[in-house]
Design a protein around this motif. Structure first.
Motif, mmCIF file in Angstrom:
data_model
loop_
_atom_site.group_PDB
_atom_site.id
_atom_site.type_symbol
_atom_site.label_atom_id
_atom_site.label_comp_id
_atom_site.label_asym_id
_atom_site.label_seq_id
_atom_site.Cartn_x
_atom_site.Cartn_y
_atom_site.Cartn_z
ATOM 1 N N PHE A 253 1.612 15.593 54.613
ATOM 2 C CA PHE A 253 0.948 15.242 55.870
ATOM 3 C C PHE A 253 1.218 16.311 56.926
ATOM 4 C CE2 PHE A 253 1.367 11.333 53.566
ATOM 5 C CZ PHE A 253 0.295 10.534 53.940
ATOM 6 N N ILE A 254 0.165 16.976 57.409
ATOM 7 C CA ILE A 254 0.278 18.027 58.418
ATOM 8 C C ILE A 254 -0.694 17.709 59.552
ATOM 9 C CG2 ILE A 254 0.114 20.505 58.901
ATOM 10 C CD1 ILE A 254 0.483 20.958 55.849
ATOM 11 N N ARG A 255 -0.183 17.345 60.706
ATOM 12 C CA ARG A 255 -1.037 16.890 61.823
ATOM 13 C C ARG A 255 -2.077 15.893 61.311
ATOM 14 N NH1 ARG A 255 -3.697 21.949 64.276
ATOM 15 N NH2 ARG A 255 -3.615 22.547 62.091
ATOM 16 N N ALA A 256 -1.597 14.953 60.524
ATOM 17 C CA ALA A 256 -2.497 14.112 59.735
ATOM 18 C C ALA A 256 -3.147 13.004 60.563
ATOM 19 C CB ALA A 256 -1.726 13.491 58.574
ATOM 20 N N PRO A 257 -4.399 12.699 60.245
ATOM 21 C CA PRO A 257 -5.066 11.548 60.850
ATOM 22 C C PRO A 257 -4.766 10.287 60.051
ATOM 23 C CG PRO A 257 -6.592 12.662 59.407
ATOM 24 C CD PRO A 257 -5.281 13.422 59.331
ATOM 25 N N PHE A 258 -5.276 9.165 60.508
ATOM 26 C CA PHE A 258 -5.372 7.964 59.696
ATOM 27 C C PHE A 258 -6.573 7.164 60.181
ATOM 28 C CE2 PHE A 258 -2.339 6.696 63.066
ATOM 29 C CZ PHE A 258 -2.947 5.551 63.565
ATOM 30 N N TYR A 259 -7.043 6.257 59.336
ATOM 31 C CA TYR A 259 -8.132 5.371 59.741
ATOM 32 C C TYR A 259 -7.526 4.118 60.347
ATOM 33 C CZ TYR A 259 -11.932 8.058 57.563
ATOM 34 O OH TYR A 259 -12.855 9.025 57.246
ATOM 35 N N GLU A 260 -7.842 3.898 61.612
ATOM 36 C CA GLU A 260 -7.327 2.738 62.324
ATOM 37 C C GLU A 260 -8.050 1.470 61.889
ATOM 38 O OE1 GLU A 260 -7.605 1.719 66.908
ATOM 39 O OE2 GLU A 260 -6.047 3.215 66.525
ATOM 40 N N ASP A 261 -9.310 1.635 61.523
ATOM 41 C CA ASP A 261 -10.116 0.489 61.109
ATOM 42 C C ASP A 261 -11.182 0.979 60.145
ATOM 43 O OD1 ASP A 261 -10.969 -2.186 61.117
ATOM 44 O OD2 ASP A 261 -12.508 -1.760 62.612
ATOM 45 N N VAL A 262 -11.491 0.179 59.133
ATOM 46 C CA VAL A 262 -12.569 0.513 58.204
ATOM 47 C C VAL A 262 -13.533 -0.653 58.118
ATOM 48 C CG1 VAL A 262 -11.160 2.105 56.841
ATOM 49 C CG2 VAL A 262 -11.302 -0.294 56.167
ATOM 50 N N GLY A 263 -14.792 -0.331 57.875
ATOM 51 C CA GLY A 263 -15.824 -1.354 57.807
ATOM 52 C C GLY A 263 -16.222 -1.676 56.388
ATOM 53 N N PRO A 264 -17.285 -2.466 56.229
ATOM 54 C CA PRO A 264 -17.773 -2.834 54.898
ATOM 55 C C PRO A 264 -18.138 -1.595 54.075
ATOM 56 C CG PRO A 264 -18.841 -4.164 56.594
ATOM 57 C CD PRO A 264 -18.075 -3.092 57.308
ATOM 58 N N GLY A 265 -17.901 -1.693 52.776
ATOM 59 C CA GLY A 265 -18.242 -0.606 51.871
ATOM 60 C C GLY A 265 -17.163 0.439 51.707
ATOM 61 N N VAL A 266 -16.034 0.270 52.407
ATOM 62 C CA VAL A 266 -14.917 1.220 52.304
ATOM 63 C C VAL A 266 -13.784 0.576 51.515
ATOM 64 C CG1 VAL A 266 -13.206 2.588 53.548
ATOM 65 C CG2 VAL A 266 -15.521 2.317 54.481
ATOM 66 N N GLU A 267 -13.372 1.224 50.435
ATOM 67 C CA GLU A 267 -12.257 0.759 49.612
ATOM 68 C C GLU A 267 -10.996 1.539 50.000
ATOM 69 O OE1 GLU A 267 -10.751 0.714 44.946
ATOM 70 O OE2 GLU A 267 -12.715 1.561 45.464
ATOM 71 N N VAL A 268 -9.963 0.821 50.445
ATOM 72 C CA VAL A 268 -8.701 1.461 50.810
ATOM 73 C C VAL A 268 -7.913 1.768 49.536
ATOM 74 C CG1 VAL A 268 -6.510 1.163 52.026
ATOM 75 C CG2 VAL A 268 -8.637 0.332 53.065
ATOM 76 N N LEU A 269 -7.520 3.040 49.387
ATOM 77 C CA LEU A 269 -6.768 3.462 48.198
ATOM 78 C C LEU A 269 -5.275 3.590 48.461
ATOM 79 C CD1 LEU A 269 -9.139 6.261 46.813
ATOM 80 C CD2 LEU A 269 -9.019 3.853 46.120
ATOM 81 N N SER A 270 -4.902 3.898 49.721
ATOM 82 C CA SER A 270 -3.481 4.056 50.034
ATOM 83 C C SER A 270 -3.256 3.884 51.535
ATOM 84 C CB SER A 270 -2.976 5.444 49.591
ATOM 85 O OG SER A 270 -1.573 5.534 49.733
ATOM 86 N N GLU A 271 -2.079 3.347 51.872
ATOM 87 C CA GLU A 271 -1.708 3.140 53.267
ATOM 88 C C GLU A 271 -0.276 3.591 53.505
ATOM 89 O OE1 GLU A 271 -3.653 -0.719 55.072
ATOM 90 O OE2 GLU A 271 -2.853 -1.203 53.077
ATOM 91 N N VAL A 272 0.015 3.968 54.738
ATOM 92 C CA VAL A 272 1.377 4.236 55.195
ATOM 93 C C VAL A 272 1.622 3.347 56.411
ATOM 94 C CG1 VAL A 272 2.942 5.935 56.225
ATOM 95 C CG2 VAL A 272 1.422 6.626 54.362
ATOM 96 N N ASP A 273 2.529 2.404 56.270
ATOM 97 C CA ASP A 273 2.839 1.467 57.356
ATOM 98 C C ASP A 273 1.581 0.797 57.902
ATOM 99 O OD1 ASP A 273 5.525 2.213 57.119
ATOM 100 O OD2 ASP A 273 5.288 3.858 58.548
ATOM 101 N N GLY A 274 0.699 0.385 56.994
ATOM 102 C CA GLY A 274 -0.517 -0.301 57.401
ATOM 103 C C GLY A 274 -1.630 0.604 57.898
ATOM 104 N N ARG A 275 -1.405 1.909 57.888
ATOM 105 C CA ARG A 275 -2.422 2.868 58.318
ATOM 106 C C ARG A 275 -3.116 3.443 57.086
ATOM 107 N NH1 ARG A 275 1.908 6.049 62.162
ATOM 108 N NH2 ARG A 275 2.025 4.498 63.848
ATOM 109 N N VAL A 276 -4.425 3.457 57.109
ATOM 110 C CA VAL A 276 -5.204 3.911 55.938
ATOM 111 C C VAL A 276 -5.147 5.430 55.840
ATOM 112 C CG1 VAL A 276 -7.479 3.977 54.865
ATOM 113 C CG2 VAL A 276 -6.727 1.912 56.102
#
Length: 199
Positions: free
Chosen positions: A139-162
């Motif tokens: 992880f280098i200046r990494a983003p995360f997805y705060e929220d995802v909508g329909p049609g998005v499959e979450v593959l991995s999270e860190v502390d609840g962050r996608v």
């Protein structure tokens, strides 16, 4: 959408970021990497990788080169896309930060630099849906997805962050798989998203 010739061709957006590292892994997996700098170079590609870098800068360069519309059009015609780090930001439909060019092809709200600045870079073993054993995320200046909508499959999270997710023909990772010796995410993109079977 197989490439011409014996080996499928996968494009790597070559405006900024880890182009060489992605290319080396693709070659190891029997795929021909193609550096993409213009929309015309998307023709005939089996997939496209949008690598890391500075997302605002890349976005502006994509606008001026015609690649923002080009990749968006490629995607909506069914072309597979993988965004890593800045590519994950660019794929999102909205950002919590200042306005910037976005592809808008992933139904998600992104937090740029969500894990902090360069000095807060870290590595973490991740549990990834469908993977046999942990994957080390860089992880280098990494983003995360705060929220995802329909049609998005979450593959991995860190502390609840996608930090990894996919849609029908798109994959995103907040980290840099190309900076490890583990090729599983590249293999996943080629097989599960691009439909490329290794011989």
């Amino acid at each position: 959408m197989a490439g011409n010739g014996d080996r499928p061709k996968v494009g790597i957006l070559a405006l900024q970021g880890d182009v060489r590292e992605h290319a080396e892994i693709l070659r190891r997996l029997g795929v021909e990497p193609v550096e993409v700098r213009t929309a015309g170079e998307l023709e005939g590609l089996a997939g496209v990788i949008v690598p890391g870098g500075e997302s605002t800068t890349i976005g502006k360069m994509m606008v001026s080169s015609g690649l923002l519309d080009g990749i968006r059009s490629y995607f909506y015609r069914g072309g597979p896309v993988w965004g890593t780090c800045a590519g994950m930001v660019l794929a999102a439909s909205a950002t919590t930060g200042p306005r910037q060019p976005l592809l808008g092809v992933m139904n998600a709200l992104v937090e740029r630099n969500g894990f902090g600045r360069q000095v807060h870079s870290f590595e973490k073993d991740l549990e990834v849906e469908g993977f046999d054993g942990p994957f080390t995320g860089v992880f280098i200046r990494a983003p995360f997805y705060e929220d995802v909508g329909p049609g998005v499959e979450v593959l991995s999270e860190v502390d609840g962050r996608v930090v990894a997710a996919r849609g029908e023909n798109i994959l995103v990772t907040a980290f840099h798989p190309e900076l490890t010796d583990d090729t599983r995410f590249h293999e996943y993109f080629l097989k599960e998203v691009c439909g490329i079977e290794r011989s």
